[in-house]
Design an enzyme around this catalytic site. Structure first.
Site, mmCIF file in Angstrom:
data_model
loop_
_atom_site.group_PDB
_atom_site.id
_atom_site.type_symbol
_atom_site.label_atom_id
_atom_site.label_comp_id
_atom_site.label_asym_id
_atom_site.label_seq_id
_atom_site.Cartn_x
_atom_site.Cartn_y
_atom_site.Cartn_z
ATOM 1 N N CYS A 125 0.858 -1.181 0.000
ATOM 2 C CA CYS A 125 0.000 0.000 0.000
ATOM 3 C C CYS A 125 0.898 1.237 0.000
ATOM 4 C CB CYS A 125 -0.966 0.024 1.183
ATOM 5 S SG CYS A 125 -2.418 1.061 0.802
ATOM 6 N N CYS A 127 -0.134 4.267 1.811
ATOM 7 C CA CYS A 127 -0.559 5.251 2.815
ATOM 8 C C CYS A 127 0.526 5.599 3.841
ATOM 9 C CB CYS A 127 -1.841 4.812 3.515
ATOM 10 S SG CYS A 127 -1.860 3.097 4.053
ATOM 11 N N CYS A 135 -4.199 6.093 0.309
ATOM 12 C CA CYS A 135 -3.621 4.861 -0.240
ATOM 13 C C CYS A 135 -3.233 4.974 -1.710
ATOM 14 C CB CYS A 135 -4.574 3.697 -0.004
ATOM 15 S SG CYS A 135 -4.945 3.448 1.757
ATOM 16 N N LYS A 201 -12.406 -5.441 1.786
ATOM 17 C CA LYS A 201 -11.872 -4.678 2.924
ATOM 18 C C LYS A 201 -12.752 -3.458 3.144
ATOM 19 C CE LYS A 201 -7.946 -1.822 4.321
ATOM 20 N NZ LYS A 201 -6.535 -1.474 4.103
ATOM 21 N N ARG A 211 -3.276 2.397 12.660
ATOM 22 C CA ARG A 211 -2.830 3.672 12.074
ATOM 23 C C ARG A 211 -1.906 4.406 13.031
ATOM 24 N NH1 ARG A 211 -8.565 5.363 9.269
ATOM 25 N NH2 ARG A 211 -8.612 3.591 7.829
ATOM 26 N N ARG A 223 -11.232 7.051 4.271
ATOM 27 C CA ARG A 223 -11.007 6.120 3.167
ATOM 28 C C ARG A 223 -12.307 5.561 2.581
ATOM 29 N NH1 ARG A 223 -5.663 6.189 4.243
ATOM 30 N NH2 ARG A 223 -4.734 5.061 5.994
ATOM 31 N N GLU A 239 -16.594 -7.211 -4.796
ATOM 32 C CA GLU A 239 -15.156 -6.907 -4.679
ATOM 33 C C GLU A 239 -14.339 -8.201 -4.710
ATOM 34 O OE1 GLU A 239 -13.543 -4.142 -4.710
ATOM 35 O OE2 GLU A 239 -15.060 -2.610 -4.349
ATOM 36 N N LYS A 254 -11.831 -8.366 5.641
ATOM 37 C CA LYS A 254 -11.178 -7.533 6.656
ATOM 38 C C LYS A 254 -12.056 -6.352 6.997
ATOM 39 C CE LYS A 254 -7.350 -4.373 7.174
ATOM 40 N NZ LYS A 254 -6.291 -3.642 6.564
ATOM 41 N N SER A 280 -6.358 -4.761 14.056
ATOM 42 C CA SER A 280 -5.833 -4.160 15.281
ATOM 43 C C SER A 280 -6.925 -3.821 16.309
ATOM 44 C CB SER A 280 -5.034 -2.896 14.934
ATOM 45 O OG SER A 280 -5.839 -1.956 14.245
HETATM 46 C C1 PBG Z 1 -3.145 0.045 4.872
HETATM 47 C C2 PBG Z 1 -3.650 -0.976 5.847
HETATM 48 C C3 PBG Z 1 -4.484 -0.778 6.951
HETATM 49 C C4 PBG Z 1 -4.564 -1.999 7.609
HETATM 50 C C5 PBG Z 1 -3.836 -2.918 6.864
HETATM 51 N N1 PBG Z 1 -3.285 -2.258 5.764
HETATM 52 C C6 PBG Z 1 -5.103 0.463 7.481
HETATM 53 C C7 PBG Z 1 -6.069 1.192 6.656
HETATM 54 O O1 PBG Z 1 -6.539 0.734 5.622
HETATM 55 O O2 PBG Z 1 -6.369 2.300 7.070
HETATM 56 C C8 PBG Z 1 -5.301 -2.264 8.891
HETATM 57 C C9 PBG Z 1 -4.788 -3.386 9.716
HETATM 58 C C10 PBG Z 1 -5.211 -3.375 11.148
HETATM 59 O O3 PBG Z 1 -5.993 -2.529 11.604
HETATM 60 O O4 PBG Z 1 -4.745 -4.266 11.859
HETATM 61 N N2 PBG Z 1 -3.901 0.227 3.754
HETATM 62 ZN ZN ZN Z 2 -3.267 2.082 2.543
#
Ligand code: PBG
Ligand code: ZN
Length: 329
Positions: A125, A127, A135, A201, A211, A223, A239, A254, A280
């Protein structure tokens, strides 16, 4: 026709602990877990992430040390997250995500030589590398430019494959990112590199602690313009369908726990592996509740992980991976 109560008594099958073990689903194997880890530059760094108890930002040498015990319990895979701490190397497009000297690119061969059978996946990614924290590069109107993001993501994926990643996992939720990345990998001679889509996702509150760990929150806006909407089930399912058609080797849902219905539905309609990302926020919520005394930490983690596998996930990406023993034995 079978009879009901009182001839049938369901409690018979769970009367003793041996009976409960006999009629239980199989315990998820440690080899089904993928541990997501956060890499930082330098040496000797193992910094606790405040919002994620038990998780750290590691320099690669410290990750090598930490993996010793994790590999010993039978966990066979990591998912690497990189970042740049040099704010001035971030730009509109996130070019430094492709840097062959980036933390992820440098860590892969080190991890592979320390643990030759470790499966190394990388998050792909932008970001953590863009000046604005989105992203992909922004268009004139401020929204993320889909096709320009796909070009960049393909370059990042190739740089990870060159460094020796077993698989790349794009998480940006751009349309066509799977096709773009597969084509770039094949063109560069990486036809064996696994491509795992973060296919369904959602735009979720559950990414907050991540984050913070990654320093990747968008500076402005959110996002929702690219991540799936939890109010639109059919598009969220499409998707994953699209990414299967584009050649993804595995699908993913996710977050996991608020989306067990999607794990179930998608796993019934595909023959691909369906991974679940136990994110997370899902991890940290259980820690927070346990700290308050509302539940037992490892018993609650166990219950939540059984739920994810029971829904149909074939592999789980989870911060609980290093705690497999405490959770399942
Ligand atoms: C980046 C990304 C994110 C996560 C995985 N890859 C954060 C987001 O999309 O803002 C989240 C993983 C987590 O919360 O454990 N694109
Ligand atoms: Zn990202």
């Amino acid at each position: 026709m079978s009879k009901g109560y009182p001839e049938v008594r369901l409690r018979r099958l769970r009367r003793t602990s041996s009976l409960r073990d006999m009629f239980a689903m199989p315990t998820p194997e440690p080899s089904k877990f993928i541990w997501p880890v956060f890499l930082v530059e330098g040496e000797g760094r193992k910094e606790a992430i405040e919002s994620m108890p038990g998780q750290y930002r590691f320099s690669v040498d410290e990750l090598v040390k930490a993996l010793k015990d994790v590999v010993a319990i039978g966990v066979k895979s990591v998912l690497l997250f990189g970042q740049t701490e040099k704010e001035d190397s971030k730009d509109e497009c996130g070019h430094c995500a492709c840097d062959p000297n980036g933390v992820v690119q440098r860590a892969i061969p080190v991890l592979k030589s320390a643990y030759p059978s470790l499966i190394v996946f990388t998050d792909v990614c932008l970001c953590a590398y863009t000046s604005h924290g989105h992203c992909g590069p922004r268009d004139v109107d401020g929204s993320v430019d889909n096709d320009a993001a796909c070009d960049m993501l393909a370059r990042v994926a190739v740089s990870h494959a060159k460094a020796g990643a077993d698989g790349v996992a794009p998480s940006a939720m751009m349309d066509g990112q799977i096709a773009a990345i597969r084509a770039a990998l094949d063109e560069e001679g990486f036809s064996n590199t696994i491509l795992i889509s973060y296919s369904t996702k959602f735009a979720s509150q559950m990414y907050g602690p991540f984050r913070d760990a990654e320093n990747s929150a968008p500076g402005e806006g959110d996002r929702q313009g690219y991540q799936a909407s939890y109010r639109d089930l059919n598009t969220a399912l499409r998707e994953s369908e699209f990414d299967e058609q584009e050649g993804s080797d595995a699908l993913m849902v996710k977050p996991a726990l608020f989306y067990l219905d999607l794990i179930r539905t998608i796993s019934k309609s595909t023959l691909l592996p369906v991974m679940a990302y136990n994110v997370s926020g899902e991890y940290s919520m259980i820690h927070a509740a346990a700290e308050k005394g509302y539940c037992d930490l490892y018993a609650t983690a166990r219950e939540s992980l059984y739920a994810i596998f029971r829904a149909g996930a074939t592999q789980v990406i989870s911060y609980w991976a290093p705690f497999y023993k405490e959770i399942f034995s």
